[in-house]
Motif scaffolding. Structure first.
Motif, PDB file in Angstrom:
ATOM      1  N   ILE A 217     -32.502  20.974  42.529  1.00 39.91           N
ATOM      2  CA  ILE A 217     -33.700  20.816  41.710  1.00 39.91           C
ATOM      3  C   ILE A 217     -33.318  20.810  40.230  1.00 39.91           C
ATOM      4  O   ILE A 217     -33.894  20.063  39.431  1.00 39.91           O
ATOM      5  CB  ILE A 217     -34.727  21.920  42.013  1.00 39.91           C
ATOM      6  N   GLY A 218     -32.335  21.632  39.850  1.00 34.52           N
ATOM      7  CA  GLY A 218     -31.866  21.629  38.472  1.00 34.52           C
ATOM      8  C   GLY A 218     -31.339  20.276  38.060  1.00 34.52           C
ATOM      9  O   GLY A 218     -31.646  19.767  36.966  1.00 34.52           O
ATOM     10  N   ARG A 219     -30.537  19.653  38.923  1.00 34.57           N
ATOM     11  CA  ARG A 219     -29.995  18.332  38.611  1.00 34.57           C
ATOM     12  C   ARG A 219     -31.113  17.286  38.568  1.00 34.57           C
ATOM     13  O   ARG A 219     -31.111  16.385  37.726  1.00 34.57           O
ATOM     14  CB  ARG A 219     -28.920  17.948  39.632  1.00 34.57           C
ATOM     15  N   MET A 220     -32.052  17.399  39.507  1.00 26.11           N
ATOM     16  CA  MET A 220     -33.198  16.493  39.495  1.00 26.11           C
ATOM     17  C   MET A 220     -33.998  16.657  38.203  1.00 26.11           C
ATOM     18  O   MET A 220     -34.448  15.682  37.599  1.00 26.11           O
ATOM     19  CB  MET A 220     -34.087  16.786  40.703  1.00 26.11           C
ATOM     20  N   SER A 221     -34.143  17.912  37.753  1.00 22.04           N
ATOM     21  CA  SER A 221     -34.891  18.181  36.524  1.00 22.04           C
ATOM     22  C   SER A 221     -34.195  17.581  35.317  1.00 22.04           C
ATOM     23  O   SER A 221     -34.849  17.066  34.398  1.00 22.04           O
ATOM     24  CB  SER A 221     -35.056  19.691  36.335  1.00 22.04           C
ATOM     25  N   ASP A 222     -32.861  17.659  35.293  1.00 20.24           N
ATOM     26  CA  ASP A 222     -32.106  17.037  34.208  1.00 20.24           C
ATOM     27  C   ASP A 222     -32.409  15.539  34.130  1.00 20.24           C
ATOM     28  O   ASP A 222     -32.588  14.976  33.049  1.00 20.24           O
ATOM     29  CB  ASP A 222     -30.603  17.224  34.415  1.00 20.24           C
ATOM     30  N   ILE A 223     -32.449  14.892  35.294  1.00 17.32           N
ATOM     31  CA  ILE A 223     -32.696  13.449  35.344  1.00 17.32           C
ATOM     32  C   ILE A 223     -34.117  13.120  34.912  1.00 17.32           C
ATOM     33  O   ILE A 223     -34.364  12.177  34.160  1.00 17.32           O
ATOM     34  CB  ILE A 223     -32.450  12.912  36.779  1.00 17.32           C
TER      35      ILE A 223
END
Length: 386
Positions: A180-186
């Motif tokens: 979710i953190g990586r998705m949030s970055d995107i």
């Protein structure tokens, strides 16, 4: 459990989630999230271009939930096998709440634990779907691969490593970021409105890997909001001392960064508290830890306009699912609390008019062994999610 568990033949979010059982290995999810195409598409969108609202809520059951005593086979041959293997821990067949197959309305394929009538109601209302035999997987694995330790997830039966695997979506190594953190970055630049005041990621269960990105992290609040900062908000002398510490500039880079994170956490938690304090929900939430955590998530969703966010994620959790002993006793407390809290949250989403925009899912370290160890069950692999 090979039979698809659907109660509607129409194309719907629920059926889509159920169908995802065919591709819910962590390696597949990781591949989706790593696609550069997704990053490129999101980067092409201008800030604030996303105008609709969506939220994702993770309910993490810490300890490894024994889902074999949550959703149980009901047809007599399958139930007899279940009862034979589970022995003293098997649920009584006649007590199970019916899960019917829509293609064969007379067939009662499965039964739900009678301690979860609210979850049963959600299923009957097409608000919930079950996905069976979900577990961490690096690659398609045979019994021979398992015996010879070929291509298996790292720390397969380890609580900590499997929790990290579920939260990072990288099952064969330790990651510093969550999916979710990586998705949030995107998504961050395109999903914000330009007026956002807090992170799109909110946790009521403390720091977690799931929501940890490189650019975007999570803001941690308690189940009752920022007032769980305790003495900081309630004792002037404590607040003064902490504020003085936060104002310092340290020569040590790590200490300075830590101080910055502390300050930002307090500020964002208080902003959420301010935004949610005037909101009143007609939905009554259970006075349990999981009930109050989900209430805080509902209040934050209700305050989405004040917070200026179009995308939100929430991390809530329940401990106590490590049932090496007293499985039936622990489930008698845990499952009713979880069931009632999920029903209340579903009602709140209907009340707020965002029911179709919010997806809630459960996750747990791993499944448990089908066999009884006398009073409980030991660490397993795949389990049932919804």
């Amino acid at each position: 459990m090979k039979k698809s568990i659907n109660s509607s033949s129409s194309i719907s979010r629920r059926n889509f989630l159920g169908s995802c059982g065919k591709m819910t290995t962590i390696s597949v999810l990781s591949s989706f999230l790593q696609l550069k195409l997704a990053n490129s598409l999101m980067a092409a969108l201008p800030t604030g271009s996303i105008t609709d609202y969506k939220a994702l809520v993770c309910v993490f059951l810490h300890g490894g939930n024994d889902s074999f005593n949550m959703l149980t086979p009901y047809l007599q041959p399958e139930y007899d096998l279940y009862q034979s293997v589970r022995s003293n821990l098997a649920l009584d067949r006649e007590s199970l709440l019916a899960i019917y197959d829509t293609e064969n309305a007379d067939r009662r394929w499965y039964g739900l634990n009678p301690l979860m009538p609210e979850v049963h109601s959600l299923y009957d209302s097409h608000h919930l779907a079950f996905i069976s035999n979900v577990g961490t997987l690096v690659q398609p694995t045979t019994a021979n691969d398992y015996v010879n330790d070929v291509g298996l997830p790292q720390g397969l039966f380890s609580h900590l490593e499997q929790q990290l695997a579920w939260q990072s979506s990288i099952p064969d190594s330790i990651s510093q970021t969550g999916w979710i953190g990586r998705m949030s970055d995107i998504m961050n630049d395109s999903s914000t409105t330009g007026t956002e005041t807090v992170s799109m990621n909110i946790s009521t269960a403390g720091a977690n890997l799931l929501q940890a990105g490189v650019q975007v992290g999570s803001v941690n609040v308690g189940s009752a909001g920022a007032n769980t900062l305790g003495d900081y908000n309630n004792t002037p002398s404590v607040k003064q001392a902490i504020d003085k510490s936060l104002a310092q500039n340290y020569k040590n880079v790590i200490r300075n960064h830590y101080n910055h994170i502390r300050k930002e956490t307090i500020e964002q938690a208080n902003l959420i508290d301010d935004a949610t304090s005037g909101i009143s929900l007609a939905t009554v939430f259970p006075n349990t830890s999981i009930g109050q955590q989900l209430k805080q998530a509902a209040l934050s969703i209700a305050a989405r306009d004040q917070l200026g966010v179009k995308r939100q994620t929430f991390f809530v959790s329940m401990p106590g699912y490590d049932s090496h002993a007293a499985l039936l006793v622990s489930h008698s407390k845990l499952l009713p609390e979880l069931s009632a809290a999920l029903q209340a949250f579903d009602n709140a989403m209907l009340e707020l008019g965002v029911h179709d925009n919010v997806t809630t899912y459960t996750a747990s370290d791993f499944g448990r062994s089908l066999t009884s160890n006398g009073d409980g069950t030991d660490h397993g692999w795949g389990g049932i999610k919804w």
